[in-house]
Design a protein around this motif. Structure first.
Motif, PDB file in Angstrom:
ATOM      1  N   ARG A   3       0.859  -1.193   0.000  1.00 14.43           N
ATOM      2  CA  ARG A   3       0.000   0.000   0.000  1.00 14.43           C
ATOM      3  C   ARG A   3       0.890   1.236   0.000  1.00 14.43           C
ATOM      4  N   LEU A   5       1.427   4.857   1.072  1.00 14.65           N
ATOM      5  CA  LEU A   5       0.928   5.758   2.091  1.00 14.65           C
ATOM      6  C   LEU A   5       1.727   7.049   2.048  1.00 14.65           C
ATOM      7  N   GLU A  14      -3.962   6.953   2.014  1.00 16.44           N
ATOM      8  CA  GLU A  14      -3.654   5.743   1.268  1.00 16.44           C
ATOM      9  C   GLU A  14      -3.806   6.019  -0.211  1.00 16.44           C
ATOM     10  N   ARG A  40      -4.735  -2.914   5.575  1.00 13.15           N
ATOM     11  CA  ARG A  40      -4.823  -1.481   5.834  1.00 13.15           C
ATOM     12  C   ARG A  40      -4.810  -1.227   7.343  1.00 13.15           C
ATOM     13  N   ASP A  57       4.010   1.189  10.435  1.00 14.68           N
ATOM     14  CA  ASP A  57       2.784   0.626  10.998  1.00 14.68           C
ATOM     15  C   ASP A  57       3.066  -0.503  11.980  1.00 14.68           C
ATOM     16  N   HIS A  81      -8.895   7.126   4.500  1.00 15.37           N
ATOM     17  CA  HIS A  81      -9.103   6.137   3.430  1.00 15.37           C
ATOM     18  C   HIS A  81      -9.696   6.784   2.215  1.00 15.37           C
TER      19      HIS A  81
END
Length: 81
Positions: A3, A5, A14, A40, A57, A81
């Motif tokens: 993903r 970010l 995102e 996510r 994360d 999001h």
């Protein structure tokens, strides 16, 4: 799947489209960028050591980074999001 970010003004987005829609800036204006694998996350850690800012994360990765960079600061940022 990784993903993308982006961090801008204390909020993580995102993808480039979410960054543009939410902050009205392009990816080149983001304060930090990360490609993170996995699901996510609900929030991210912003880690800054004065010279660079990272988005993480994983609490273990933050702990390891803080061990090698004791003067770094950590803050939690929400993920849009």
């Amino acid at each position: 799947m990784a993903r993308q970010l982006f961090l801008h003004d204390g909020v993580a987005y995102e993808g480039e489209l979410a960054l543009f829609r939410g902050a009205h800036v392009g990816a080149s204006r983001a304060q930090a960028h990360a490609d993170l694998p996995g699901l996510r996350p609900g929030f991210l850690f912003r880690v800054s050591d004065g010279t660079e800012t990272r988005i993480m994360d994983d609490e273990v990765a933050v702990h390891r980074y803080m061990h090698t960079h004791p003067s770094a600061t950590v803050s939690m940022v929400p993920l849009k999001h």
